[in-house]
Design a protein around this motif. Structure first.
Motif, short mmCIF file in Angstrom:
data_model
loop_
_atom_site.label_atom_id
_atom_site.label_comp_id
_atom_site.label_asym_id
_atom_site.label_seq_id
_atom_site.Cartn_x
_atom_site.Cartn_y
_atom_site.Cartn_z
N ASN A 1 0.83 -1.21 0.00
CA ASN A 1 0.00 0.00 0.00
C ASN A 1 0.86 1.26 0.00
OD1 ASN A 1 -2.83 0.35 -0.17
ND2 ASN A 1 -3.13 -0.92 1.64
N THR A 2 1.88 1.25 0.85
CA THR A 2 2.78 2.39 0.93
C THR A 2 3.52 2.58 -0.39
OG1 THR A 2 3.11 2.06 3.29
CG2 THR A 2 4.75 3.38 2.15
N LEU A 3 4.00 1.48 -0.92
CA LEU A 3 4.73 1.52 -2.18
C LEU A 3 3.88 2.08 -3.32
CD1 LEU A 3 7.00 0.70 -4.14
CD2 LEU A 3 6.04 -1.60 -4.12
N LEU A 4 2.67 1.58 -3.45
CA LEU A 4 1.80 2.02 -4.54
C LEU A 4 1.41 3.48 -4.40
CD1 LEU A 4 -0.51 -1.09 -5.03
CD2 LEU A 4 1.45 -0.40 -6.40
N SER A 5 1.18 3.91 -3.17
CA SER A 5 0.81 5.31 -2.97
C SER A 5 1.97 6.26 -3.30
CB SER A 5 0.36 5.53 -1.52
OG SER A 5 1.42 5.32 -0.61
N GLU A 6 3.19 5.76 -3.13
CA GLU A 6 4.36 6.57 -3.45
C GLU A 6 4.70 6.55 -4.93
OE1 GLU A 6 6.87 5.99 0.75
OE2 GLU A 6 7.56 5.05 -1.12
N ARG A 7 4.52 5.40 -5.56
CA ARG A 7 5.00 5.23 -6.93
C ARG A 7 3.93 5.37 -8.00
NH1 ARG A 7 10.43 5.46 -6.80
NH2 ARG A 7 10.22 4.84 -8.97
N PHE A 8 2.67 5.13 -7.62
CA PHE A 8 1.60 5.18 -8.61
C PHE A 8 0.45 6.03 -8.09
CE2 PHE A 8 3.73 1.10 -8.96
CZ PHE A 8 4.10 1.09 -10.29
N THR A 9 0.05 7.03 -8.83
CA THR A 9 -1.06 7.88 -8.43
C THR A 9 -2.36 7.08 -8.43
OG1 THR A 9 0.04 9.75 -9.48
CG2 THR A 9 -2.29 10.01 -8.93
N ASN A 10 -3.15 7.24 -7.37
CA ASN A 10 -4.46 6.58 -7.25
C ASN A 10 -4.37 5.06 -7.36
OD1 ASN A 10 -5.77 9.09 -7.10
ND2 ASN A 10 -5.85 9.24 -9.33
N ALA A 11 -3.29 4.49 -6.84
CA ALA A 11 -3.13 3.05 -6.96
C ALA A 11 -3.39 2.30 -5.67
CB ALA A 11 -1.72 2.72 -7.45
N ALA A 12 -3.40 2.98 -4.54
CA ALA A 12 -3.58 2.29 -3.26
C ALA A 12 -4.96 1.66 -3.19
CB ALA A 12 -3.38 3.26 -2.10
N ALA A 13 -5.10 0.61 -2.40
CA ALA A 13 -6.37 -0.09 -2.28
C ALA A 13 -7.47 0.85 -1.82
CB ALA A 13 -6.22 -1.25 -1.30
N GLY A 14 -8.61 0.77 -2.47
CA GLY A 14 -9.75 1.57 -2.07
C GLY A 14 -9.88 2.89 -2.79
#
Length: 327
Positions: free
Chosen positions: A128-141
């Motif tokens: 979750n942390t990784l996706l929020s840092e590396r991909f916009t709007n990618a974190a779960a939910g």
């Protein structure tokens, strides 16, 4: 394949070696030149010279699972895979070990099936942390997510894909050399058996060993490698990551989750794998052209050991090596 818990714990208890239950190393791909595609895997008979490049940790001694000592990694690898026949046997015996293991959570986790939940929860926090840092709007939910694609290397029965990756990625491909594991994954990930929405699915099932697999260019946002890289020799480790860079989209990352030894290495004579130390991994990452991006360590309550998750920034040119080495 996923089963490092039992064999690493056996090694830790019998040899008195401290082992971190997992080190997860991620890599982020940059735009620009891509590396040409060779082949890598767990069972080819082609000879690769077993030579050690400069690296302090590789000169540190290690042990095998019976307590036998090696002066350094080069000595161990020369003995184990120093000619084509030995290397073929190394990979054949490794896959053969897992072919005799039941296709279940307890089986792929080496009798420690109760660790499944803790493993998934820890990985989810990290991802979750990784996706929020590396991909916009990618974190779960989050809404309006990008179409994300992941590759699950050493997927086993699809445990990590089903319980974690498929909830974050629109498509997940599975790579696993043990056929009865992969067939179990295919059955459990059938659309009618998934809790995920129709926008999330397991797409491809590759029954290929790591050292022989080359991904399609630019397909993946994340290549997830968990509890399987220890089956690769050092040369095939480096070859794999250099080749796998081709499969990442611009800005894509590798995540490597693996057990780590306190120092040097531990050779498992039973399933033909090696547990490397943190510094050993970092030496190999430098050879791959990987830049350490982030790491996180926490205690795994179930086993009383440390779990380390690390991120590496993938660099395609050699110019970044000096930057990596000074971090």
């Amino acid at each position: 394949m996923q089963g490092y818990y039992s064999k690493i714990l056996r090694t830790e208890h019998s040899l008195g070696i401290s082992v971190s239950i997992s080190i997860s190393i991620s890599v982020s791909g940059v735009g620009g030149e891509r590396v040409a595609k060779p082949s890598f895997g767990r069972g080819n008979g082609r000879r690769r010279r077993v030579t050690r490049r400069a690296g302090i940790s590789m000169e540190v001694g290690g042990l095998d699972s019976e307590g036998r000592k090696f002066n350094n990694a080069g000595e161990m690898w020369t003995e184990q895979v120093g000619d084509p026949n030995k290397k073929t046997d190394w990979y054949r015996q490794g896959v053969g070990y897992w072919e005799g293991v039941k296709a279940s959570v307890d089986g792929v986790l080496g009798g420690y099936g109760h660790v499944d939940k803790a493993d998934i929860v820890g990985s989810e926090v990290f991802l979750n942390t990784l996706l929020s840092e590396r991909f916009t709007n990618a974190a779960a939910g989050s809404s309006n997510q990008h179409h994300l694609v992941a590759l699950d290397c050493g997927s086993g029965i699809g445990r990590v894909t089903k319980n974690l990756l498929i909830r974050f990625f629109n498509e997940v491909d599975l790579l696993e050399p043990v056929s009865h594991f992969l067939e179990t994954a295919r059955e459990s990930l059938a659309p009618e058996k998934l809790m995920a929405s129709d926008m999330h699915k397991a797409t491809n099932f590759f029954c290929v060993p790591l050292q022989e697999f080359t991904p399609d260019a630019g397909r993946y946002d994340v290549i997830w490698v968990q509890w399987c890289i220890g089956h690769l020799t050092d040369d095939d480790f480096v070859s794999f990551f250099k080749r796998a860079k081709v499969g990442l989209k611009p800005g894509g990352i590798f995540v490597l989750k693996e057990n780590i030894a306190r120092s040097g290495f531990v050779l498992d004579n039973v399933d033909r794998s090696i547990t490397r130390s943190d510094s050993y991994f970092k030496d190999l990452f430098r050879q791959c052209g990987l830049h350490l991006y982030k790491s996180k360590i926490w205690t795994c309550i179930y086993l009383g050991a440390m779990e380390a998750l690390s991120l590496c920034d993938l660099q395609v040119t050699n110019v970044i090596f000096s930057t990596v080495e000074t971090n």
